[in-house]
Design an enzyme around this catalytic site. Structure first.
Site, short mmCIF file in Angstrom:
data_model
loop_
_atom_site.label_atom_id
_atom_site.label_comp_id
_atom_site.label_asym_id
_atom_site.label_seq_id
_atom_site.Cartn_x
_atom_site.Cartn_y
_atom_site.Cartn_z
N TYR A 189 38.60 53.44 79.72
CA TYR A 189 38.56 54.83 79.26
C TYR A 189 39.95 55.44 79.07
O TYR A 189 40.16 56.62 79.29
CB TYR A 189 37.71 55.69 80.20
CG TYR A 189 36.31 55.16 80.37
CD1 TYR A 189 35.43 55.16 79.30
CD2 TYR A 189 35.88 54.64 81.58
CE1 TYR A 189 34.14 54.64 79.44
CE2 TYR A 189 34.58 54.12 81.73
CZ TYR A 189 33.74 54.13 80.65
OH TYR A 189 32.48 53.61 80.78
N TYR A 229 39.22 65.35 83.65
CA TYR A 229 38.45 65.28 84.91
C TYR A 229 39.31 65.42 86.17
O TYR A 229 38.80 65.20 87.27
CB TYR A 229 37.72 63.93 85.06
CG TYR A 229 37.18 63.30 83.82
CD1 TYR A 229 36.10 63.85 83.14
CD2 TYR A 229 37.71 62.10 83.35
CE1 TYR A 229 35.58 63.21 82.02
CE2 TYR A 229 37.19 61.47 82.23
CZ TYR A 229 36.13 62.04 81.56
OH TYR A 229 35.62 61.42 80.45
N GLY A 284 31.26 48.72 82.90
CA GLY A 284 32.34 48.94 81.92
C GLY A 284 33.65 49.05 82.68
O GLY A 284 34.46 48.13 82.72
N ARG A 285 33.80 50.20 83.38
CA ARG A 285 35.00 50.47 84.16
C ARG A 285 35.32 49.31 85.12
O ARG A 285 36.46 48.91 85.26
CB ARG A 285 34.75 51.74 84.98
CG ARG A 285 35.97 52.31 85.65
CD ARG A 285 35.55 53.42 86.63
NE ARG A 285 34.67 54.40 86.05
CZ ARG A 285 35.06 55.51 85.43
NH1 ARG A 285 36.33 55.78 85.32
NH2 ARG A 285 34.17 56.35 84.95
N ARG A 299 42.48 61.46 80.87
CA ARG A 299 41.52 61.56 81.97
C ARG A 299 41.89 62.61 83.02
O ARG A 299 41.01 63.20 83.64
CB ARG A 299 41.24 60.19 82.62
CG ARG A 299 40.58 59.22 81.63
CD ARG A 299 40.06 57.95 82.30
NE ARG A 299 38.92 58.21 83.17
CZ ARG A 299 38.97 58.23 84.46
NH1 ARG A 299 40.11 58.01 85.10
NH2 ARG A 299 37.88 58.48 85.18
N CYS A 336 52.27 69.05 73.48
CA CYS A 336 52.42 70.50 73.52
C CYS A 336 51.19 71.12 74.14
O CYS A 336 50.31 71.65 73.43
CB CYS A 336 52.61 71.05 72.12
SG CYS A 336 54.27 70.81 71.59
N GLU A 337 51.09 71.02 75.44
CA GLU A 337 49.88 71.41 76.14
C GLU A 337 50.21 71.42 77.62
O GLU A 337 50.58 70.39 78.17
CB GLU A 337 48.82 70.34 75.82
CG GLU A 337 47.44 70.62 76.29
CD GLU A 337 46.57 71.24 75.22
OE1 GLU A 337 46.89 71.15 74.03
OE2 GLU A 337 45.57 71.84 75.60
N1 LLP Z 1 25.81 52.17 80.42
C1 LLP Z 1 25.68 53.37 79.84
C2 LLP Z 1 24.45 53.72 79.18
C3 LLP Z 1 26.75 54.28 79.88
O1 LLP Z 1 26.60 55.48 79.32
C4 LLP Z 1 27.95 53.93 80.53
C5 LLP Z 1 29.08 54.86 80.58
C6 LLP Z 1 28.04 52.65 81.09
C7 LLP Z 1 26.95 51.80 81.03
C8 LLP Z 1 29.27 52.15 81.78
O2 LLP Z 1 29.59 52.89 82.89
P1 LLP Z 1 30.80 52.39 83.84
O3 LLP Z 1 30.39 51.08 84.45
O4 LLP Z 1 31.98 52.22 82.97
O5 LLP Z 1 30.96 53.47 84.81
N2 LLP Z 1 34.90 58.71 80.05
C9 LLP Z 1 34.46 58.73 81.43
C10 LLP Z 1 33.35 57.76 81.68
C11 LLP Z 1 32.15 57.95 80.76
C12 LLP Z 1 31.09 56.93 81.00
C13 LLP Z 1 30.14 56.90 79.88
N3 LLP Z 1 29.07 55.98 80.03
C14 LLP Z 1 35.66 58.46 82.32
O6 LLP Z 1 36.76 58.31 81.81
O7 LLP Z 1 35.53 58.41 83.54
#
Ligand code: LLP
Length: 430
Positions: free
Chosen positions: A389, A333, A291-292, A329, A360-361
Site C-alpha cells: 500500500y 491513517y 496482501g500486506r 499512509r 505542498c501540504e
Molecule cells: N481481500 C479483500 C477483499 C480486501 O479488500 C483486502 C484489502 C484484502 C483481501 C487484503 O488485505 P490485507 O491482507 O492486505 O490486509 N490501504 C489500506 C489497506 C486497505 C485494504 C483494502 N483491502 C492501508 O494502507 O492500510
C-alpha cells in the site's frame, strides 16, 4: 530496530537482502522502493504450507491491491497461487504478466459493466459479487455471451474488527458486500440458484486490514459456517469454497507483536473442521487473501535527507526527497513506521524529529516523534515495512514522478518498476 529478517547492519549501514543501501542509492538514486524477493516468496510459501497443514483443500490468493505490478504477478504465478484483483486495471496487469485467468478472483464494491464484460470476455476464474446490481449485470452479460460465470458472494459477517476505521469492513455499516442480519445475503443466494448462467461456488468475507487480534477472524469463521449450514438445510446445496479474506497484521514497529499466521490458521481451522464434523457438512476448500502480509515487511523506501528545521520548543522537521506522493499512509491513517537514518545505525539515537515530505501540504508527514541520530543533509533515510500500500497508493501530486522499485535477491538488484520521467508526467496531457 528491524521489522524484517531481510534487513541487517553492515558497520552502521542498513542492508536489505545483504546489499548495503548506500550502494543501492548510488546506483538507482532516491526516492527508491526496495523489495526483498526471498521475503515475498517465503511469505507466500508459509501461507501455502499453513493452509495445507490445516485443511484438506486450500488456496492462497495474493491480494494484489497491496502491490500490483508485472513482476509480483509473475512471482505469484511462479509460486502457484491465485490472485485477488479489484479492477480491470489489476486484471490487465495480471494477464499481461501471463497470469492464468482461471486463478484470478475479481473483487470490488462497484465493478462497472465494462469491467464485468472485460472479466467475462477474459474468462476470469471467479467474480465475487458485492450487490444486487452487479448480480443482475453479470447474469445479463453472461447470457448475452452464452457463458456460465462462477460467482461467490461477499458477505458482511457483522464482525467489528479492531483496526483503523477506514480499513474495517466486516460490520453492517460498510460499503462492501451483502449483510447477513437483514436477510440480504440469504436472498442473494436464493435468487441465484435458478439463474442459468451463474454458478454459485461459495462465499467470501473480509473483515478488515492490519488486524492483530485472532478473535475477529475466529468469529467470522463461525458466522460463515453457520450460514453454510443454513444454505445446506434450506436449499440442499453444499458450497465448494469459503474465502476468508486477508487482513493479517504485520510488524510496522519493532514493538508490534502479532500472532503468528500459523496460530491464526490453526484456530480458525479448528472452528471450521469441528463445525463441519458436528453438522455433517463437507469441509469447503478454504481460500485466504493476504496482501500486506505477503509484501509489507519485504519492502523499504530510501530517501535523502534535505532541509532540517529546528523550531525551538516546538519540533524538529527533517525533510526527505519524497513524501505523501510515494507513501500517503501517515497522511491518511497516521500509520506507524520505523524510520532510520540508514547510514548511522551505530550512532546514538537521541534526536527527536518529525519526518516530513516535500509536497505542498502541511499534512505531508511520514512519521512524528521519531527518535534518531542527529541527521544531516545527504543522509539516507529509510522507512521500513513499505512493501504494501505504498507504490500501489502512490500519486503524482505536485507533479513529482513516482520512484523506481528495485528487487533484491542473492545480493543482486534489478529494477522491476522504472522511475517515472517528466515525459511520463505529460504523456496524457493535450
Ligand atoms: N481481500 C479483500 C477483499 C480486501 O479488500 C483486502 C484489502 C484484502 C483481501 C487484503 O488485505 P490485507 O491482507 O492486505 O490486509 N490501504 C489500506 C489497506 C486497505 C485494504 C483494502 N483491502 C492501508 O494502507 O492500510
Amino acid at each position: 530496530m528491524f521489522t524484517s529478517d531481510c534487513l541487517g547492519n553492515d558497520n552502521g549501514m542498513l542492508t536489505i537482502g545483504g546489499i548495503r543501501v548506500d550502494d543501492l542509492v548510488k546506483e538507482y538514486s532516491t526516492p527508491l522502493y526496495v523489495l526483498d524477493e526471498d521475503t515475498v516468496r517465503n511469505n507466500i510459501r508459509n501461507f501455502k504450507k499453513s493452509l495445507d497443514e490445516n485443511y484438506e483443500k486450500g488456496m492462497v490468493l495474493y491480494a494484489s491491491k497491496a502491490l500490483n505490478c508485472l513482476e509480483l504477478c509473475r512471482i505469484a504465478n511462479d509460486e502457484g497461487i491465485g490472485l485477488d484483483c479489484v479492477s480491470a486495471g489489476e486484471i490487465y496487469t495480471a494477464l499481461t504478466a501471463g497470469f492464468p485467468a482461471e486463478r484470478i478472483y475479481f473483487h470490488g464494491n462497484n465493478k462497472t459493466e465494462d469491467e464485468l464484460e472485460y472479466a467475462i470476455d477474459n474468462n476470469i476464474g471467479v467474480i465475487i459479487v458485492d450487490n444486487y446490481y452487479e448480480l443482475d449485470a453479470i447474469e445479463e452479460i453472461a447470457k448475452q455471451k452464452k457463458k456460465t460465470v462462477k460467482v461467490m458472494f461477499r458477505i458482511k459477517p457483522g464482525i467489528d474488527a479492531h483496526t483503523h476505521d477506514f480499513i474495517r469492513t466486516g460490520q453492517i455499516d460498510s460499503k462492501f458486500g451483502f449483510a447477513l442480519e437483514n436477510g440480504e445475503a440469504y436472498n442473494a443466494v436464493k435468487s441465484t440458484l435458478d439463474k442459468e448462467n451463474l454458478k454459485l461456488i461459495g462465499l467470501h468475507c473480509h473483515i478488515g486490514s492490519q488486524i492483530f487480534d485472532d478473535q475477529p477472524f475466529m468469529e467470522a469463521a463461525r458466522v460463515m459456517m453457520k450460514f453454510y449450514k443454513q444454505i445446506k438445510d434450506e436449499f440442499s446445496i453444499e458450497l465448494d469454497q469459503l474465502n476468508l479474506g486477508g487482513g493479517f497484521a504485520i510488524k510496522y514497529l519493532e514493538t508490534d507483536e502479532h500472532i503468528g499466521y500459523d496460530t491464526y490458521m490453526k484456530e480458525v481451522a479448528t472452528i471450521i473442521n469441528d463445525f463441519c464434523k458436528e453438522n455433517a457438512l463437507k469441509v469447503p476448500m478454504i481460500l485466504i487473501e493476504p496482501g500486506r502480509s505477503v509484501v509489507g515487511a519485504a519492502g523499504i523506501t530510501l530517501y535523502k535527507c534535505g532541509s532540517i528545521k529546528e523550531i525551538k520548543n516546538i519540533r524538529n522537521y527533517v525533510a526527505i526527497d519524497g513524501g505523501m506522493g510515494d507513501n500517503p499512509r501517515y497522511a491518511l491513517y497516521e500509520s506507524d513506521y520505523e524510520v532510520l537514518i540508514a547510514n548511522k545505525l551505530n550512532e546514538k539515537a537521541d534526536y527527536k524529529a518529525t519526518v516530513a515530505g516535500k509536497c505542498c501540504e502541511s499534512g505531508d508527514l511520514i512519521q512524528e516523534n521519531v527518535v534518531m541520530p542527529k541527521p544531516e543533509k545527504g543522509d539516507i533515510v529509510a522507512v521500513l515495512s513499505t512493501g504494501a500500500y505504498n507504490y500501489s497508493m502512490a500519486s503524482n501530486y505536485n507533479r513529482i514522478p513516482r520512484p523506481a522499485m528495485v528487487m533484491v535477491k542473492d545480493k543482486k538488484s534489478r529494477v522491476i518498476i522504472k522511475r517515472e520521467t517528466f515525459e511520463d508526467l505529460v504523456r496524457n496531457d493535450i
